[in-house]
Scaffold this motif. Structure first.
Motif, short mmCIF file in Angstrom:
data_model
loop_
_atom_site.label_atom_id
_atom_site.label_comp_id
_atom_site.label_asym_id
_atom_site.label_seq_id
_atom_site.Cartn_x
_atom_site.Cartn_y
_atom_site.Cartn_z
N GLY A 279 0.83 -1.20 0.00
CA GLY A 279 0.00 0.00 0.00
C GLY A 279 0.86 1.24 0.00
N SER A 280 0.20 2.39 0.00
CA SER A 280 0.92 3.67 -0.02
C SER A 280 0.18 4.69 0.82
CB SER A 280 1.02 4.18 -1.47
OG SER A 280 -0.27 4.48 -1.98
N VAL A 281 0.82 5.83 0.98
CA VAL A 281 0.20 6.91 1.76
C VAL A 281 -1.13 7.31 1.16
CG1 VAL A 281 0.47 9.31 2.51
CG2 VAL A 281 2.43 7.75 2.59
N ALA A 282 -1.22 7.27 -0.17
CA ALA A 282 -2.46 7.67 -0.85
C ALA A 282 -3.63 6.78 -0.47
CB ALA A 282 -2.26 7.65 -2.36
N ASP A 283 -3.35 5.55 0.00
CA ASP A 283 -4.42 4.62 0.37
C ASP A 283 -5.03 4.94 1.73
OD1 ASP A 283 -4.02 3.17 -1.97
OD2 ASP A 283 -2.45 1.95 -1.04
N THR A 284 -4.36 5.77 2.51
CA THR A 284 -4.80 6.04 3.88
C THR A 284 -5.74 7.23 3.93
OG1 THR A 284 -2.90 7.47 4.32
CG2 THR A 284 -2.65 5.12 4.80
N ASP A 285 -6.47 7.33 5.03
CA ASP A 285 -7.40 8.44 5.25
C ASP A 285 -6.59 9.67 5.63
OD1 ASP A 285 -9.30 10.26 6.20
OD2 ASP A 285 -10.59 8.68 6.98
N PRO A 286 -6.70 10.77 4.89
CA PRO A 286 -5.91 11.98 5.21
C PRO A 286 -6.14 12.49 6.63
CG PRO A 286 -6.91 12.16 3.03
CD PRO A 286 -7.50 10.94 3.67
N ARG A 287 -7.31 12.22 7.19
CA ARG A 287 -7.60 12.71 8.54
C ARG A 287 -6.69 12.07 9.59
NH1 ARG A 287 -13.47 11.02 9.67
NH2 ARG A 287 -12.59 9.12 8.74
N HIS A 288 -6.22 10.85 9.30
CA HIS A 288 -5.50 10.09 10.32
C HIS A 288 -4.02 9.89 10.00
CE1 HIS A 288 -9.38 9.43 12.01
NE2 HIS A 288 -9.79 8.58 11.09
N ARG A 289 -3.51 10.58 9.02
CA ARG A 289 -2.13 10.33 8.62
C ARG A 289 -1.12 10.74 9.70
NH1 ARG A 289 -2.80 12.09 2.23
NH2 ARG A 289 -3.95 10.19 1.63
N ALA A 290 -1.41 11.80 10.42
CA ALA A 290 -0.50 12.20 11.51
C ALA A 290 -0.45 11.10 12.57
CB ALA A 290 -0.96 13.52 12.13
N LEU A 291 -1.61 10.54 12.90
CA LEU A 291 -1.65 9.45 13.88
C LEU A 291 -0.92 8.22 13.35
CD1 LEU A 291 -2.63 7.96 16.37
CD2 LEU A 291 -4.82 7.59 15.21
N LEU A 292 -1.15 7.87 12.09
CA LEU A 292 -0.50 6.70 11.51
C LEU A 292 1.02 6.87 11.50
CD1 LEU A 292 -2.90 5.91 8.52
CD2 LEU A 292 -2.80 4.83 10.78
N ALA A 293 1.47 8.10 11.30
CA ALA A 293 2.92 8.36 11.33
C ALA A 293 3.49 8.04 12.71
CB ALA A 293 3.20 9.81 10.96
N TRP A 294 2.79 8.43 13.76
CA TRP A 294 3.26 8.14 15.12
C TRP A 294 3.24 6.63 15.38
CZ3 TRP A 294 5.74 11.50 18.00
CH2 TRP A 294 5.51 12.87 17.80
N VAL A 295 2.20 5.97 14.94
CA VAL A 295 2.11 4.52 15.14
C VAL A 295 3.25 3.80 14.42
CG1 VAL A 295 0.71 2.46 14.67
CG2 VAL A 295 -0.38 4.55 15.53
N LEU A 296 3.50 4.19 13.18
CA LEU A 296 4.57 3.57 12.41
C LEU A 296 5.92 3.82 13.06
CD1 LEU A 296 5.63 2.09 9.95
CD2 LEU A 296 5.57 4.26 8.69
N ARG A 297 6.16 5.03 13.50
CA ARG A 297 7.45 5.37 14.14
C ARG A 297 7.66 4.51 15.38
NH1 ARG A 297 10.96 10.11 15.73
NH2 ARG A 297 10.50 10.98 13.69
N GLU A 298 6.64 4.44 16.23
CA GLU A 298 6.79 3.66 17.46
C GLU A 298 6.95 2.17 17.17
OE1 GLU A 298 6.92 2.26 21.34
OE2 GLU A 298 7.38 4.20 20.43
#
Length: 368
Positions: A279-298
Protein backbone atom coordinates in the motif's frame (compact mmCIF):
# COMPACT_ATOMS: atom_id res chain seq x y z
CA UNK A 1 6.74 -4.67 20.51
CA UNK A 2 6.12 -2.40 23.40
CA UNK A 3 8.70 -1.30 25.89
CA UNK A 4 7.24 -3.35 28.73
CA UNK A 5 6.31 -6.17 26.39
CA UNK A 6 9.97 -6.26 25.50
CA UNK A 7 11.29 -3.69 27.91
CA UNK A 8 10.84 -0.35 26.08
CA UNK A 9 8.14 1.81 24.51
CA UNK A 10 6.67 5.18 23.78
CA UNK A 11 4.08 7.31 25.40
CA UNK A 12 0.79 8.42 23.86
CA UNK A 13 -1.48 11.36 24.29
CA UNK A 14 -5.14 12.06 24.77
CA UNK A 15 -5.66 15.03 22.40
CA UNK A 16 -5.48 14.96 18.60
CA UNK A 17 -2.23 13.21 17.65
CA UNK A 18 0.58 15.51 16.67
CA UNK A 19 -1.40 18.59 17.55
CA UNK A 20 -0.22 21.34 19.81
CA UNK A 21 -2.40 21.51 22.91
CA UNK A 22 -3.17 24.93 24.24
CA UNK A 23 -5.45 26.03 27.00
CA UNK A 24 -8.76 27.24 25.62
CA UNK A 25 -9.16 30.90 26.64
CA UNK A 26 -11.77 31.18 29.31
CA UNK A 27 -14.58 33.69 28.77
CA UNK A 28 -14.45 36.94 30.68
CA UNK A 29 -16.64 37.13 33.73
CA UNK A 30 -19.43 39.53 32.68
CA UNK A 31 -19.96 40.56 36.29
CA UNK A 32 -16.38 41.86 36.51
CA UNK A 33 -16.84 43.85 33.32
CA UNK A 34 -20.43 45.07 33.60
CA UNK A 35 -21.10 44.95 37.36
CA UNK A 36 -21.11 48.74 37.48
CA UNK A 37 -23.90 48.86 34.90
CA UNK A 38 -25.95 46.40 36.91
CA UNK A 39 -25.41 48.53 40.02
CA UNK A 40 -26.41 51.68 38.14
CA UNK A 41 -29.78 50.15 37.19
CA UNK A 42 -30.73 49.66 40.82
CA UNK A 43 -29.98 53.27 41.68
CA UNK A 44 -33.60 53.95 40.74
CA UNK A 45 -34.56 52.86 44.26
CA UNK A 46 -32.67 55.84 45.66
CA UNK A 47 -35.87 57.66 44.77
CA UNK A 48 -37.12 56.72 48.24
CA UNK A 49 -34.47 58.70 50.18
CA UNK A 50 -34.73 61.51 47.61
CA UNK A 51 -38.49 61.75 48.19
CA UNK A 52 -37.85 61.64 51.94
CA UNK A 53 -35.45 64.59 51.60
CA UNK A 54 -37.87 66.59 49.49
CA UNK A 55 -40.73 65.97 51.91
CA UNK A 56 -38.64 66.73 54.99
CA UNK A 57 -39.30 69.90 56.96
CA UNK A 58 -35.69 71.06 57.11
CA UNK A 59 -34.36 74.14 55.35
CA UNK A 60 -33.32 74.32 51.71
CA UNK A 61 -29.55 74.28 52.46
CA UNK A 62 -29.92 71.07 54.49
CA UNK A 63 -31.96 69.49 51.71
CA UNK A 64 -29.34 70.44 49.13
CA UNK A 65 -26.59 68.91 51.26
CA UNK A 66 -28.64 65.73 51.75
CA UNK A 67 -29.32 65.44 48.01
CA UNK A 68 -25.60 65.90 47.30
CA UNK A 69 -24.86 63.14 49.80
CA UNK A 70 -27.31 60.85 48.00
CA UNK A 71 -25.68 61.70 44.66
CA UNK A 72 -22.24 60.96 46.12
CA UNK A 73 -23.62 57.70 47.55
CA UNK A 74 -24.80 56.70 44.08
CA UNK A 75 -21.43 57.50 42.47
CA UNK A 76 -19.49 55.62 45.16
CA UNK A 77 -21.82 52.65 44.79
CA UNK A 78 -21.23 52.40 41.03
CA UNK A 79 -17.46 52.89 41.38
CA UNK A 80 -17.39 50.17 44.03
CA UNK A 81 -18.15 47.64 41.30
CA UNK A 82 -15.42 48.94 39.02
CA UNK A 83 -11.65 48.91 39.24
CA UNK A 84 -11.50 52.65 39.82
CA UNK A 85 -12.29 52.54 43.52
CA UNK A 86 -11.50 49.99 46.19
CA UNK A 87 -14.60 48.23 47.49
CA UNK A 88 -13.48 49.09 51.03
CA UNK A 89 -13.23 52.78 50.18
CA UNK A 90 -16.53 52.68 48.33
CA UNK A 91 -18.27 51.04 51.27
CA UNK A 92 -16.78 53.51 53.74
CA UNK A 93 -17.75 56.52 51.64
CA UNK A 94 -21.27 55.18 51.11
CA UNK A 95 -21.74 54.54 54.83
CA UNK A 96 -20.47 58.02 55.75
CA UNK A 97 -22.70 59.77 53.19
CA UNK A 98 -25.71 57.70 54.24
CA UNK A 99 -25.22 58.64 57.90
CA UNK A 100 -24.84 62.29 56.86
CA UNK A 101 -28.47 62.27 55.70
CA UNK A 102 -29.81 61.13 59.08
CA UNK A 103 -30.51 64.70 60.33
CA UNK A 104 -32.74 65.21 57.28
CA UNK A 105 -34.49 61.88 56.67
CA UNK A 106 -34.08 60.22 60.07
CA UNK A 107 -35.01 56.54 60.07
CA UNK A 108 -35.34 56.73 56.27
CA UNK A 109 -31.59 56.15 56.20
CA UNK A 110 -32.34 52.42 56.19
CA UNK A 111 -33.17 52.84 52.46
CA UNK A 112 -29.43 52.75 51.84
CA UNK A 113 -28.94 49.40 53.58
CA UNK A 114 -29.62 47.10 50.58
CA UNK A 115 -26.93 48.89 48.56
CA UNK A 116 -24.41 48.44 51.36
CA UNK A 117 -25.37 44.80 51.79
CA UNK A 118 -25.14 43.82 48.14
CA UNK A 119 -21.81 45.64 47.66
CA UNK A 120 -20.42 43.86 50.71
CA UNK A 121 -21.62 40.48 49.45
CA UNK A 122 -20.26 40.87 45.94
CA UNK A 123 -17.10 42.95 46.23
CA UNK A 124 -15.44 42.63 49.64
CA UNK A 125 -12.61 40.08 49.80
CA UNK A 126 -12.96 36.80 51.67
CA UNK A 127 -13.57 36.23 54.49
CA UNK A 128 -14.57 39.82 55.28
CA UNK A 129 -17.61 39.80 53.03
CA UNK A 130 -19.20 37.11 55.22
CA UNK A 131 -18.81 39.21 58.35
CA UNK A 132 -20.15 42.30 56.61
CA UNK A 133 -23.17 40.46 55.26
CA UNK A 134 -23.81 39.01 58.71
CA UNK A 135 -23.78 42.53 60.14
CA UNK A 136 -26.29 43.82 57.61
CA UNK A 137 -28.43 40.69 58.09
CA UNK A 138 -28.67 41.46 61.81
CA UNK A 139 -29.62 45.08 61.18
CA UNK A 140 -33.38 44.40 60.64
CA UNK A 141 -33.50 42.87 64.12
CA UNK A 142 -33.57 46.45 65.40
CA UNK A 143 -37.27 46.30 64.63
CA UNK A 144 -37.62 44.23 67.79
CA UNK A 145 -36.69 47.32 69.81
CA UNK A 146 -39.84 49.15 68.67
CA UNK A 147 -37.85 52.12 67.41
CA UNK A 148 -40.24 54.83 66.29
CA UNK A 149 -40.57 54.73 62.51
CA UNK A 150 -38.48 51.59 62.01
CA UNK A 151 -40.35 49.26 59.61
CA UNK A 152 -41.42 46.18 61.50
CA UNK A 153 -40.92 43.89 58.53
CA UNK A 154 -37.80 45.53 57.12
CA UNK A 155 -36.13 42.12 56.96
CA UNK A 156 -38.59 41.12 54.21
CA UNK A 157 -36.87 43.64 51.95
CA UNK A 158 -33.26 43.36 53.09
CA UNK A 159 -32.80 39.62 53.58
CA UNK A 160 -33.90 38.55 50.07
CA UNK A 161 -31.52 41.13 48.61
CA UNK A 162 -28.64 39.80 50.69
CA UNK A 163 -29.51 36.18 49.90
CA UNK A 164 -29.40 37.07 46.20
CA UNK A 165 -26.02 38.75 46.63
CA UNK A 166 -24.63 35.81 48.61
CA UNK A 167 -25.81 33.34 45.96
CA UNK A 168 -24.17 35.38 43.22
CA UNK A 169 -20.95 35.47 45.24
CA UNK A 170 -20.98 31.72 45.91
CA UNK A 171 -21.76 30.88 42.28
CA UNK A 172 -18.97 33.21 41.17
CA UNK A 173 -16.49 31.54 43.50
CA UNK A 174 -17.52 28.08 42.28
CA UNK A 175 -17.08 29.25 38.70
CA UNK A 176 -13.62 30.58 39.54
CA UNK A 177 -12.64 27.24 41.10
CA UNK A 178 -13.97 25.39 38.04
CA UNK A 179 -12.07 27.69 35.66
CA UNK A 180 -8.89 27.29 37.71
CA UNK A 181 -9.30 23.52 37.48
CA UNK A 182 -9.72 23.79 33.70
CA UNK A 183 -6.55 25.86 33.45
CA UNK A 184 -4.61 23.37 35.56
CA UNK A 185 -5.95 20.51 33.45
CA UNK A 186 -4.84 22.29 30.28
CA UNK A 187 -1.35 22.74 31.76
CA UNK A 188 -1.19 19.03 32.65
CA UNK A 189 -2.27 18.06 29.13
CA UNK A 190 0.39 20.33 27.64
CA UNK A 191 3.09 18.86 29.87
CA UNK A 192 2.02 15.36 28.89
CA UNK A 193 2.10 16.36 25.23
CA UNK A 194 5.66 17.63 25.48
CA UNK A 195 6.80 14.60 27.50
CA UNK A 196 5.18 12.12 25.16
CA UNK A 197 6.29 13.77 21.95
CA UNK A 198 9.86 14.20 23.18
CA UNK A 199 9.85 10.57 24.29
CA UNK A 200 8.67 9.44 20.86
CA UNK A 201 11.20 11.60 19.04
CA UNK A 202 14.15 10.65 21.23
CA UNK A 203 13.19 6.97 21.41
CA UNK A 204 13.18 6.67 17.63
CA UNK A 205 16.24 8.85 17.02
CA UNK A 206 18.39 7.30 19.74
CA UNK A 207 17.52 3.83 18.53
CA UNK A 208 18.60 4.80 15.02
CA UNK A 209 21.82 6.33 16.37
CA UNK A 210 22.58 3.20 18.39
CA UNK A 211 22.08 0.91 15.40
CA UNK A 212 24.20 3.13 13.12
CA UNK A 213 26.97 3.38 15.74
CA UNK A 214 27.11 -0.41 16.11
CA UNK A 215 27.22 -0.81 12.34
CA UNK A 216 30.01 1.77 12.02
CA UNK A 217 32.01 0.01 14.75
CA UNK A 218 31.80 -3.29 12.86
CA UNK A 219 32.75 -1.69 9.52
CA UNK A 220 35.55 0.58 10.67
CA UNK A 221 38.24 -2.10 10.02
CA UNK A 222 36.46 -3.98 7.22
CA UNK A 223 35.10 -1.09 5.12
CA UNK A 224 36.40 2.30 6.31
CA UNK A 225 34.53 4.21 3.60
CA UNK A 226 31.20 2.65 4.58
CA UNK A 227 31.99 3.29 8.24
CA UNK A 228 32.67 6.93 7.40
CA UNK A 229 29.30 7.15 5.68
CA UNK A 230 27.58 5.71 8.74
CA UNK A 231 29.34 8.20 11.02
CA UNK A 232 28.20 11.05 8.79
CA UNK A 233 24.70 9.59 8.90
CA UNK A 234 24.92 9.58 12.70
CA UNK A 235 25.77 13.28 12.66
CA UNK A 236 22.83 14.03 10.36
CA UNK A 237 20.46 11.95 12.50
CA UNK A 238 21.63 13.69 15.67
CA UNK A 239 21.06 17.12 14.11
CA UNK A 240 17.61 16.07 12.93
CA UNK A 241 16.73 14.72 16.38
CA UNK A 242 17.80 17.99 17.99
CA UNK A 243 15.66 19.96 15.54
CA UNK A 244 12.69 17.68 16.17
CA UNK A 245 13.01 18.03 19.94
CA UNK A 246 13.10 21.82 19.64
CA UNK A 247 10.08 21.79 17.33
CA UNK A 248 8.20 19.41 19.61
CA UNK A 249 8.79 21.53 22.70
CA UNK A 250 7.61 24.52 20.74
CA UNK A 251 4.45 22.64 19.80
CA UNK A 252 5.18 22.83 16.09
CA UNK A 253 5.89 19.23 15.22
CA UNK A 254 3.28 16.90 13.77
CA UNK A 255 3.69 13.39 12.44
CA UNK A 256 4.38 13.10 8.70
CA UNK A 257 3.39 9.72 7.29
CA UNK A 258 5.34 10.10 4.05
CA UNK A 259 8.53 10.97 5.92
CA UNK A 260 8.08 8.11 8.40
CA UNK A 261 7.34 5.63 5.61
CA UNK A 262 10.51 6.70 3.79
CA UNK A 263 12.64 6.55 6.95
CA UNK A 264 11.37 3.21 8.28
CA UNK A 265 13.13 0.95 5.69
CA UNK A 266 16.43 2.78 6.21
CA UNK A 267 16.30 2.42 9.99
CA UNK A 268 15.31 -1.23 9.72
CA UNK A 269 18.00 -1.91 7.11
CA UNK A 270 20.66 -0.52 9.42
CA UNK A 271 19.55 -3.15 11.94
CA UNK A 272 19.73 -5.87 9.30
CA UNK A 273 15.96 -6.11 8.86
CA UNK A 274 14.31 -6.18 5.45
CA UNK A 275 11.13 -4.19 4.86
CA UNK A 276 8.12 -4.87 2.68
CA UNK A 277 5.57 -2.08 2.21
CA UNK A 278 2.11 -2.97 1.01
CA UNK A 279 0.00 0.00 0.00
CA UNK A 280 0.92 3.67 -0.02
CA UNK A 281 0.20 6.91 1.76
CA UNK A 282 -2.46 7.67 -0.85
CA UNK A 283 -4.42 4.62 0.37
CA UNK A 284 -4.80 6.04 3.88
CA UNK A 285 -7.40 8.44 5.25
CA UNK A 286 -5.91 11.98 5.21
CA UNK A 287 -7.60 12.71 8.54
CA UNK A 288 -5.50 10.09 10.32
CA UNK A 289 -2.13 10.33 8.62
CA UNK A 290 -0.50 12.20 11.51
CA UNK A 291 -1.65 9.45 13.88
CA UNK A 292 -0.50 6.70 11.51
CA UNK A 293 2.92 8.36 11.33
CA UNK A 294 3.26 8.14 15.12
CA UNK A 295 2.11 4.52 15.14
CA UNK A 296 4.57 3.57 12.41
CA UNK A 297 7.45 5.37 14.14
CA UNK A 298 6.79 3.66 17.46
CA UNK A 299 6.28 0.24 15.87
CA UNK A 300 9.54 0.45 13.92
CA UNK A 301 11.41 1.64 17.01
CA UNK A 302 10.13 -1.30 19.03
CA UNK A 303 11.00 -3.79 16.28
CA UNK A 304 14.58 -2.50 16.12
CA UNK A 305 14.94 -2.51 19.88
CA UNK A 306 13.28 -5.70 20.93
CA UNK A 307 11.92 -7.93 18.17
CA UNK A 308 15.15 -9.61 16.99
CA UNK A 309 13.39 -9.85 13.65
CA UNK A 310 14.73 -10.41 10.15
CA UNK A 311 11.85 -8.94 8.19
CA UNK A 312 8.96 -6.53 8.66
CA UNK A 313 5.80 -6.02 6.62
CA UNK A 314 4.11 -2.63 6.71
CA UNK A 315 0.53 -2.61 5.42
CA UNK A 316 -1.27 0.64 4.66
CA UNK A 317 -4.97 0.91 3.84
CA UNK A 318 -8.03 3.11 4.12
CA UNK A 319 -8.89 1.70 7.54
CA UNK A 320 -5.45 2.02 9.15
CA UNK A 321 -2.05 0.38 9.35
CA UNK A 322 -0.50 -2.92 10.37
CA UNK A 323 3.15 -3.67 11.18
CA UNK A 324 4.14 -7.35 11.33
CA UNK A 325 7.56 -8.74 12.21
CA UNK A 326 8.95 -12.29 12.31
CA UNK A 327 10.78 -11.78 15.59
CA UNK A 328 10.62 -13.34 19.01
CA UNK A 329 7.04 -12.35 19.75
CA UNK A 330 5.61 -10.35 22.60
CA UNK A 331 5.07 -11.29 26.20
CA UNK A 332 4.54 -9.58 29.52
CA UNK A 333 2.16 -6.85 30.60
CA UNK A 334 1.25 -3.94 28.37
CA UNK A 335 3.54 -1.03 29.17
CA UNK A 336 3.83 2.66 28.52
CA UNK A 337 4.51 2.35 24.82
CA UNK A 338 1.41 0.36 23.97
CA UNK A 339 -0.69 2.34 26.42
CA UNK A 340 0.47 5.54 24.77
CA UNK A 341 -0.26 4.17 21.30
CA UNK A 342 -3.66 2.96 22.46
CA UNK A 343 -4.48 6.40 23.88
CA UNK A 344 -3.69 8.00 20.55
CA UNK A 345 -5.84 5.52 18.64
CA UNK A 346 -8.83 5.40 20.97
CA UNK A 347 -8.74 9.18 21.14
CA UNK A 348 -10.00 9.29 17.55
CA UNK A 349 -12.38 6.36 17.93
CA UNK A 350 -10.06 3.64 16.59
CA UNK A 351 -8.85 0.31 17.95
CA UNK A 352 -5.38 -1.16 18.53
CA UNK A 353 -4.76 -4.90 18.37
CA UNK A 354 -1.46 -6.54 19.31
CA UNK A 355 -1.03 -10.26 18.87
CA UNK A 356 1.21 -13.09 17.72
CA UNK A 357 2.03 -13.42 14.02
CA UNK A 358 3.43 -16.98 14.08
CA UNK A 359 6.25 -16.14 14.36
CA UNK A 360 6.63 -12.60 15.56
CA UNK A 361 4.18 -9.89 16.46
CA UNK A 362 1.50 -7.99 14.59
CA UNK A 363 0.43 -4.48 15.58
CA UNK A 364 -2.76 -3.45 13.81
CA UNK A 365 -4.58 -0.14 14.05
CA UNK A 366 -8.13 0.19 12.73
CA UNK A 367 -9.56 3.70 12.39
CA UNK A 368 -13.09 4.92 11.63
Amino acid sequence: MDGDLRAGGAVGRTPEPGAHVTATPLPDNPWEKWGWAFAAIWLVFLAFPVIAVVESEVGIPAKVVALLCIAGFAVANVLGYSSRLSSWWALGIMLALALATVPVIGIGVISFTPYLAILSALELPAPWWKWAVGLWAAFPLLSLLDIDGFPTFFFLMLWPVMIGGVMLRLFGEREYVANAALREHAVVIERERVARDVHDVLGHSLTALSVKAELAARLIDIDPERAKEELESIQATARQALAEVRATVGGLRAGNLEAELAAAPRVLADAGITTTVEGSVADTDPRHRALLAWVLRESVTNVVRHAQARSVVIELGPTGIAVTDDGSGCDGAEGNGLRGMRERVTGVGGTLAVGPAAPGTRVEVALP
